[in-house]
Design a protein around this motif. Structure first.
Motif, PDB file in Angstrom:
ATOM      1  N   GLU A 179       0.837  -1.203   0.000  1.00 32.09           N
ATOM      2  CA  GLU A 179       0.000   0.000   0.000  1.00 32.09           C
ATOM      3  C   GLU A 179       0.873   1.254   0.000  1.00 32.09           C
ATOM      4  O   GLU A 179       0.596   2.219  -0.713  1.00 32.09           O
ATOM      5  CB  GLU A 179      -0.936   0.009   1.202  1.00 32.09           C
ATOM      6  N   ARG A 180       1.943   1.256   0.795  1.00 28.96           N
ATOM      7  CA  ARG A 180       2.845   2.404   0.836  1.00 28.96           C
ATOM      8  C   ARG A 180       3.419   2.682  -0.553  1.00 28.96           C
ATOM      9  O   ARG A 180       3.457   3.827  -1.007  1.00 28.96           O
ATOM     10  CB  ARG A 180       3.976   2.155   1.840  1.00 28.96           C
ATOM     11  N   GLN A 181       3.823   1.610  -1.251  1.00 25.79           N
ATOM     12  CA  GLN A 181       4.418   1.788  -2.573  1.00 25.79           C
ATOM     13  C   GLN A 181       3.378   2.147  -3.634  1.00 25.79           C
ATOM     14  O   GLN A 181       3.707   2.794  -4.624  1.00 25.79           O
ATOM     15  CB  GLN A 181       5.191   0.536  -2.976  1.00 25.79           C
ATOM     16  N   LEU A 182       2.125   1.728  -3.432  1.00 22.28           N
ATOM     17  CA  LEU A 182       1.082   2.019  -4.421  1.00 22.28           C
ATOM     18  C   LEU A 182       0.410   3.379  -4.184  1.00 22.28           C
ATOM     19  O   LEU A 182      -0.420   3.797  -4.983  1.00 22.28           O
ATOM     20  CB  LEU A 182       0.039   0.898  -4.440  1.00 22.28           C
ATOM     21  N   GLU A 183       0.792   4.044  -3.096  1.00 20.17           N
ATOM     22  CA  GLU A 183       0.247   5.387  -2.850  1.00 20.17           C
ATOM     23  C   GLU A 183       0.559   6.320  -4.015  1.00 20.17           C
ATOM     24  O   GLU A 183      -0.234   7.204  -4.330  1.00 20.17           O
ATOM     25  CB  GLU A 183       0.827   5.981  -1.560  1.00 20.17           C
ATOM     26  N   GLY A 184       1.692   6.104  -4.654  1.00 24.82           N
ATOM     27  CA  GLY A 184       2.099   6.945  -5.774  1.00 24.82           C
ATOM     28  C   GLY A 184       1.128   6.911  -6.944  1.00 24.82           C
ATOM     29  O   GLY A 184       1.048   7.876  -7.705  1.00 24.82           O
ATOM     30  N   VAL A 185       0.411   5.814  -7.090  1.00 23.92           N
ATOM     31  CA  VAL A 185      -0.601   5.730  -8.146  1.00 23.92           C
ATOM     32  C   VAL A 185      -2.008   5.876  -7.560  1.00 23.92           C
ATOM     33  O   VAL A 185      -2.994   5.642  -8.242  1.00 23.92           O
ATOM     34  CB  VAL A 185      -0.487   4.427  -8.977  1.00 23.92           C
ATOM     35  N   GLY A 186      -2.080   6.263  -6.276  1.00 24.15           N
ATOM     36  CA  GLY A 186      -3.362   6.586  -5.657  1.00 24.15           C
ATOM     37  C   GLY A 186      -4.202   5.395  -5.249  1.00 24.15           C
ATOM     38  O   GLY A 186      -5.429   5.500  -5.176  1.00 24.15           O
ATOM     39  N   LEU A 187      -3.567   4.253  -4.962  1.00 22.83           N
ATOM     40  CA  LEU A 187      -4.322   3.060  -4.596  1.00 22.83           C
ATOM     41  C   LEU A 187      -4.116   2.695  -3.135  1.00 22.83           C
ATOM     42  O   LEU A 187      -2.984   2.678  -2.653  1.00 22.83           O
ATOM     43  CB  LEU A 187      -3.903   1.867  -5.455  1.00 22.83           C
ATOM     44  N   THR A 188      -5.204   2.370  -2.457  1.00 19.65           N
ATOM     45  CA  THR A 188      -5.143   1.814  -1.112  1.00 19.65           C
ATOM     46  C   THR A 188      -5.203   0.289  -1.224  1.00 19.65           C
ATOM     47  O   THR A 188      -5.536  -0.250  -2.285  1.00 19.65           O
ATOM     48  CB  THR A 188      -6.325   2.288  -0.255  1.00 19.65           C
ATOM     49  N   HIS A 189      -4.912  -0.401  -0.105  1.00 23.27           N
ATOM     50  CA  HIS A 189      -5.011  -1.863  -0.109  1.00 23.27           C
ATOM     51  C   HIS A 189      -6.416  -2.297  -0.502  1.00 23.27           C
ATOM     52  O   HIS A 189      -6.597  -3.212  -1.309  1.00 23.27           O
ATOM     53  CB  HIS A 189      -4.656  -2.433   1.269  1.00 23.27           C
ATOM     54  N   ALA A 190      -7.407  -1.632   0.057  1.00 17.58           N
ATOM     55  CA  ALA A 190      -8.795  -1.994  -0.244  1.00 17.58           C
ATOM     56  C   ALA A 190      -9.097  -1.850  -1.733  1.00 17.58           C
ATOM     57  O   ALA A 190      -9.923  -2.585  -2.268  1.00 17.58           O
ATOM     58  CB  ALA A 190      -9.747  -1.117   0.569  1.00 17.58           C
ATOM     59  N   GLN A 191      -8.410  -0.928  -2.410  1.00 12.68           N
ATOM     60  CA  GLN A 191      -8.673  -0.698  -3.831  1.00 12.68           C
ATOM     61  C   GLN A 191      -7.803  -1.539  -4.751  1.00 12.68           C
ATOM     62  O   GLN A 191      -8.267  -1.987  -5.801  1.00 12.68           O
ATOM     63  CB  GLN A 191      -8.478   0.784  -4.148  1.00 12.68           C
ATOM     64  N   TRP A 192      -6.531  -1.761  -4.393  1.00 12.38           N
ATOM     65  CA  TRP A 192      -5.686  -2.473  -5.343  1.00 12.38           C
ATOM     66  C   TRP A 192      -6.059  -3.936  -5.474  1.00 12.38           C
ATOM     67  O   TRP A 192      -5.906  -4.531  -6.542  1.00 12.38           O
ATOM     68  CB  TRP A 192      -4.201  -2.270  -5.097  1.00 12.38           C
ATOM     69  N   MET A 193      -6.570  -4.537  -4.415  1.00 11.49           N
ATOM     70  CA  MET A 193      -6.915  -5.957  -4.508  1.00 11.49           C
ATOM     71  C   MET A 193      -8.053  -6.197  -5.522  1.00 11.49           C
ATOM     72  O   MET A 193      -7.891  -6.993  -6.448  1.00 11.49           O
ATOM     73  CB  MET A 193      -7.276  -6.528  -3.146  1.00 11.49           C
ATOM     74  N   PRO A 194      -9.200  -5.511  -5.409  1.00  7.28           N
ATOM     75  CA  PRO A 194     -10.247  -5.738  -6.418  1.00  7.28           C
ATOM     76  C   PRO A 194      -9.838  -5.255  -7.805  1.00  7.28           C
ATOM     77  O   PRO A 194     -10.207  -5.864  -8.809  1.00  7.28           O
ATOM     78  CB  PRO A 194     -11.445  -4.954  -5.883  1.00  7.28           C
ATOM     79  N   LEU A 195      -9.060  -4.168  -7.857  1.00  9.24           N
ATOM     80  CA  LEU A 195      -8.599  -3.673  -9.151  1.00  9.24           C
ATOM     81  C   LEU A 195      -7.768  -4.738  -9.864  1.00  9.24           C
ATOM     82  O   LEU A 195      -7.944  -4.995 -11.059  1.00  9.24           O
ATOM     83  CB  LEU A 195      -7.773  -2.398  -8.953  1.00  9.24           C
TER      84      LEU A 195
END
Length: 194
Positions: A69-85
């Motif tokens: 999640e920390r690394q995906l903050e740069g593309v604006g994704l939270t854990h809750a969002q990156w998993m379904p995405l």
């Protein structure tokens, strides 16, 4: 009398568990029942969470999720969002119901999450033309672009956390975790039977 492992993977697993050498990983079970452990690894009188497989797995999953999640903050994704995405990107789900099951969320939680993802322009909900009760989810161009970062980040994080492991270690660990998951699924299935 000690049972011999039935396959090389059983022998590998037994060798990886202290005190398990020469014992069967699970006893033969009658059809329709779940297998059970031939060894009681945990006992109430000396149970310690620090040695619990569940506790250790939970700490690892939490660490991986937080760093991803920390690394995906740069593309604006939270854990809750990156998993379904990512599930949508891989084609593992295409409807709200499938995505909710795959992410282990109830319908209300998934609806709120999709509201946030749609507001970010990552996906859109489209009612099925064949069955108006079904709502399909489509990734937008922005959603596809954001999803491309997910496997890169997950690979980097997990590879860093596996530093010092050999390929054999990794294969053994993966195999043991698969066996635990199979036991979990078998246990869940047997609990659902009347």
């Amino acid at each position: 009398m000690n049972a011999k492992p039935e396959s090389p993977s059983d022998a590998t697993a037994d060798a990886a568990v202290p005190g398990a050498a020469g014992t069967a990983a699970s006893a033969a079970a009658a059809p329709g029942t779940q297998p059970f452990s031939a060894i009681d690894f945990y006992k109430p009188e000396n149970y310690s969470p620090m040695n619990s497989v569940g506790y250790l797995m939970r700490r690892i999953v939490t660490a991986v999720s937080q760093e991803a999640e920390r690394q995906l903050e740069g593309v604006g994704l939270t854990h809750a969002q990156w998993m379904p995405l990512y599930k949508l990107y891989l084609g593992h789900a295409s409807t709200v119901a499938e995505l909710a099951r795959g992410c282990q969320l109830d319908a209300g939680g998934m609806t709120r999450l999709l509201d946030r993802m749609e507001a970010k322009g990552l996906c859109r909900r489209v009612r099925s033309s064949e069955d108006r009760r079904v709502v399909n989810i489509e990734l937008t161009a922005e959603g596809h672009e954001a999803a491309k970062h997910i496997p890169v980040v997950l690979s980097n994080v997990q590879n860093r956390y596996l530093a010092g492991f050999t390929e054999g270690d990794w294969r053994t660990l993966t195999g043991l975790l698969q066996r635990i998951l199979e036991n979990v699924e078998a246990s869940s299935a047997s609990e659902k039977q009347p």
